[in-house]
Design a protein around this motif. Sequence first.
Motif, short mmCIF file in Angstrom:
data_model
loop_
_atom_site.label_atom_id
_atom_site.label_comp_id
_atom_site.label_asym_id
_atom_site.label_seq_id
_atom_site.Cartn_x
_atom_site.Cartn_y
_atom_site.Cartn_z
N ARG A 1 -60.86 -62.19 3.45
CA ARG A 1 -60.95 -63.37 2.37
C ARG A 1 -60.07 -63.64 1.84
O ARG A 1 -58.74 -64.04 1.49
CB ARG A 1 -62.24 -63.21 3.22
N ALA A 2 -59.80 -62.30 0.59
CA ALA A 2 -59.61 -62.45 -0.65
C ALA A 2 -58.19 -62.22 -0.37
O ALA A 2 -57.17 -62.84 -1.18
CB ALA A 2 -60.20 -61.79 -1.60
N VAL A 3 -57.36 -60.89 0.43
CA VAL A 3 -56.26 -60.79 0.12
C VAL A 3 -55.60 -61.23 1.77
O VAL A 3 -54.17 -61.33 0.99
CB VAL A 3 -55.61 -59.32 -0.33
N LEU A 4 -55.63 -61.51 2.68
CA LEU A 4 -55.45 -61.85 3.69
C LEU A 4 -55.44 -63.27 3.65
O LEU A 4 -54.68 -64.13 4.68
CB LEU A 4 -55.81 -60.79 4.84
N GLY A 5 -56.31 -64.36 3.13
CA GLY A 5 -56.25 -65.31 3.46
C GLY A 5 -56.79 -66.17 4.08
O GLY A 5 -57.34 -66.94 4.38
N ALA A 6 -57.58 -64.98 4.74
CA ALA A 6 -59.10 -65.49 6.01
C ALA A 6 -59.85 -66.52 5.24
O ALA A 6 -60.61 -66.61 4.27
CB ALA A 6 -59.88 -64.54 6.79
N HIS B 1 -62.86 -67.34 7.53
CA HIS B 1 -63.78 -66.51 8.25
C HIS B 1 -63.19 -64.67 8.99
O HIS B 1 -62.39 -65.05 9.19
CB HIS B 1 -64.08 -67.42 9.01
N VAL B 2 -64.49 -64.36 8.62
CA VAL B 2 -64.40 -62.69 9.77
C VAL B 2 -65.67 -63.00 10.79
O VAL B 2 -66.42 -62.97 10.23
CB VAL B 2 -64.21 -62.15 8.13
N ARG C 1 -60.32 -64.94 10.77
CA ARG C 1 -60.42 -65.75 11.53
C ARG C 1 -59.37 -67.35 10.27
O ARG C 1 -59.94 -66.93 9.49
CB ARG C 1 -61.08 -67.14 12.07
N TYR C 2 -57.76 -66.84 10.99
CA TYR C 2 -57.44 -68.39 9.21
C TYR C 2 -57.22 -70.10 10.05
O TYR C 2 -57.92 -69.94 11.18
CB TYR C 2 -55.88 -67.28 9.62
#
Length: 149
Positions: free
Chosen positions: A78-83, A85-86, A105-106
């Motif tokens: 979430r932090a580095v990829l901007g997701a 939700h996971v 999920r983006y």
Amino acid sequence: MTFESCVGCEVAAGTRTVPGGVLLREDGFVLHALADPSPLRGWLVLTSERHVRAWYDLPPAEAAALGPLAARVMAAQRAVLGAEHVYAFAIGDVLPHFHLHLVPRYADTPERLRGRRCFEGRPVDLLPDGELASAARRVADALRTAPRA
């Protein structure tokens, strides 16, 4: 189930190449990118280092470590990829290794690839290995610099 070769063992040993390689080894688990083509950057898998069929078959120490480890990986995604939700999927029908799919999920993830439908990506959806490797390495870098709980 009978297995002639074991993808889980091959990934853990480094004899099967996955985008970004083995990202982390910790508490009996190996973190790596999905071993198959992926429609979503940052799709990672936590795999037991040895043959363990399901979550309930993990030794107590590994079972206790799994939740905090998965939570750290998901936070990094979430932090580095901007997701936004996971998802976490433990299906267990393919490998003799427990494995937990951690699928980001983006905001722009198409509805047809959300939730369990992420496994139904079409050839046109599949991302280049370089993009998948870059995302995986970014998560690994974040995990190396974040303190362990």
